[in-house]
Design a protein around this motif. Structure first.
Motif, mmCIF file in Angstrom:
data_model
loop_
_atom_site.group_PDB
_atom_site.id
_atom_site.type_symbol
_atom_site.label_atom_id
_atom_site.label_comp_id
_atom_site.label_asym_id
_atom_site.label_seq_id
_atom_site.Cartn_x
_atom_site.Cartn_y
_atom_site.Cartn_z
ATOM 1 N N UNK A 172 16.501 -3.490 -5.006
ATOM 2 C CA UNK A 172 15.708 -3.967 -3.874
ATOM 3 C C UNK A 172 14.235 -3.622 -4.111
ATOM 4 N N UNK A 173 13.316 -4.402 -3.582
ATOM 5 C CA UNK A 173 11.895 -4.091 -3.777
ATOM 6 C C UNK A 173 11.480 -2.874 -2.938
ATOM 7 N N UNK A 174 10.773 -1.970 -3.579
ATOM 8 C CA UNK A 174 10.269 -0.780 -2.894
ATOM 9 C C UNK A 174 8.794 -0.589 -3.235
ATOM 10 N N UNK A 175 8.043 -0.128 -2.268
ATOM 11 C CA UNK A 175 6.672 0.286 -2.571
ATOM 12 C C UNK A 175 6.711 1.445 -3.549
ATOM 13 N N UNK B 20 -5.136 0.244 -6.738
ATOM 14 C CA UNK B 20 -4.509 0.683 -5.495
ATOM 15 C C UNK B 20 -3.548 -0.335 -4.919
ATOM 16 N N UNK B 21 -3.368 -1.475 -5.606
ATOM 17 C CA UNK B 21 -2.592 -2.597 -5.073
ATOM 18 C C UNK B 21 -1.350 -2.860 -5.921
ATOM 19 N N UNK B 22 -0.223 -3.121 -5.254
ATOM 20 C CA UNK B 22 0.997 -3.572 -5.919
ATOM 21 C C UNK B 22 1.349 -4.964 -5.393
ATOM 22 N N UNK B 23 2.126 -5.722 -6.203
ATOM 23 C CA UNK B 23 2.462 -7.104 -5.868
ATOM 24 C C UNK B 23 3.978 -7.263 -5.799
ATOM 25 N N UNK B 24 4.440 -7.962 -4.763
ATOM 26 C CA UNK B 24 5.875 -8.149 -4.594
ATOM 27 C C UNK B 24 6.168 -9.550 -4.084
ATOM 28 N N UNK B 25 7.280 -10.102 -4.571
ATOM 29 C CA UNK B 25 7.702 -11.416 -4.123
ATOM 30 C C UNK B 25 8.509 -11.366 -2.848
ATOM 31 N N UNK B 26 9.082 -10.188 -2.528
ATOM 32 C CA UNK B 26 9.839 -9.996 -1.300
ATOM 33 C C UNK B 26 9.256 -8.805 -0.545
ATOM 34 N N UNK B 27 9.508 -8.775 0.742
ATOM 35 C CA UNK B 27 8.991 -7.649 1.530
ATOM 36 C C UNK B 27 9.719 -6.368 1.138
ATOM 37 N N UNK B 28 8.977 -5.304 0.824
ATOM 38 C CA UNK B 28 9.606 -4.050 0.385
ATOM 39 C C UNK B 28 10.499 -3.455 1.470
ATOM 40 N N UNK B 29 11.556 -2.802 1.038
ATOM 41 C CA UNK B 29 12.476 -2.158 1.978
ATOM 42 C C UNK B 29 11.803 -1.032 2.745
ATOM 43 N N UNK B 30 10.781 -0.408 2.132
ATOM 44 C CA UNK B 30 10.079 0.704 2.776
ATOM 45 C C UNK B 30 8.694 0.292 3.274
ATOM 46 N N UNK B 31 8.558 -0.985 3.706
ATOM 47 C CA UNK B 31 7.267 -1.500 4.149
ATOM 48 C C UNK B 31 6.721 -0.723 5.340
ATOM 49 N N UNK B 32 7.599 -0.156 6.174
ATOM 50 C CA UNK B 32 7.135 0.572 7.353
ATOM 51 C C UNK B 32 6.286 1.780 7.000
ATOM 52 N N UNK B 33 6.406 2.259 5.766
ATOM 53 C CA UNK B 33 5.619 3.423 5.369
ATOM 54 C C UNK B 33 4.127 3.124 5.304
ATOM 55 N N UNK B 34 3.778 1.856 5.070
ATOM 56 C CA UNK B 34 2.354 1.503 5.015
ATOM 57 C C UNK B 34 2.057 0.224 5.789
ATOM 58 N N UNK B 35 2.865 -0.082 6.806
ATOM 59 C CA UNK B 35 2.760 -1.394 7.438
ATOM 60 C C UNK B 35 1.364 -1.690 7.969
ATOM 61 N N UNK B 36 0.608 -0.670 8.346
ATOM 62 C CA UNK B 36 -0.734 -0.930 8.853
ATOM 63 C C UNK B 36 -1.757 -1.089 7.750
ATOM 64 N N UNK B 37 -1.344 -0.875 6.488
ATOM 65 C CA UNK B 37 -2.280 -0.988 5.357
ATOM 66 C C UNK B 37 -1.998 -2.222 4.519
#
Length: 240
Positions: free
Chosen positions: A121-124, A217-234
């Protein structure tokens, strides 16, 4: 780095990126100068003893000085890491063993790395990486404590004596402290080798910008990361 509808996520602040590269430089200098201090394998072209020789740049005095400068620089750079942790949520991607996602992510990632799954799964930052980075921070802390404990023995200082002096007695003697310092240094280097391999592997297979993230400082993903809530405001919301 971007392919198709891949979304970019701003994760790492400038503070952790600067700290990362300062840490890399300091650890390399500390490791190789530490090996030399423990075993002066090269005396130099002038035939001088490694402990003496003002004109010999490989003298023990000069190597120890470089070692200590790198050590103080590493300790000072921790301020950047702490500041980034405070101001940027992406700098707080450490393990959360109390969460279900941590354990499912650990199994998911390990299965992929063992080639039992074609992808995970995609993860930050996946659970395995989070645990590894916390472990290396802990090892660096051990190196700082044991390093200052040994430094106090050759450069007596009242402040260092109060904080680090008792450690040599708690761990039997200075030689045991030296052994801990030496072996932990090797564990850090082994971690660094695995870290470089995994980062490059992730870049080649997942094309997420794992390596360049410590520059941009930037990562790229084709799907929303499973841990998106960790940086959702960024999260960066840019139309490409």
């Amino acid at each position: 780095m971007r392919q198709g509808a891949m979304q970019d996520y701003y994760i790492f602040s400038p503070w952790i990126r600067i700290y990362h590269w300062v840490m890399v430089a300091c650890i390399l200098v500390l490791f190789f100068t530490g090996l030399y201090i423990g075993n002066p394998f090269f005396i130099g072209t002038q035939g001088l003893e490694p402990t003496f020789g003002v004109n010999n740049w490989l003298s023990m005095e000069n190597i120890r000085f470089i070692h200590f400068v790198a050590a103080y620089t590493l300790v000072a750079s921790l301020i950047l890491r702490i500041y980034g942790f405070i101001v940027n949520r992406g700098d707080r991607l450490l393990p959360r063993p109390w969460s279900k996602l941590y354990w499912t992510g650990m199994i998911d990632t390990q299965m992929h790395y063992m080639f039992l799954r074609s992808k995970h799964r995609p993860y930050l930052r996946n659970s395995l990486a989070r645990s590894g980075y916390l472990a290396v921070y802990f090892m660096i802390l051990i190196e700082i404590i044991t390093g200052f404990a040994m430094y106090y023995m050759v450069e007596p200082n009242r402040f260092l004596a109060k904080i680090f002096g008792p450690l040599n007695n708690w761990l039997i003697n200075e030689y045991v402290v030296h052994l801990i310092h030496h072996f932990v240094a090797w564990f850090i280097m082994l971690f660094a080798i695995v870290h470089v391999y995994m980062a490059v592997r992730a870049d080649l297979i997942e094309k997420s910008g794992e390596v360049s993230a410590m520059i941009s400082g930037v990562k790229y993903m084709g799907e929303e990361p499973a841990d998106i809530e960790d940086i959702c405001d960024a999260r960066l919301k840019q139309n490409r």
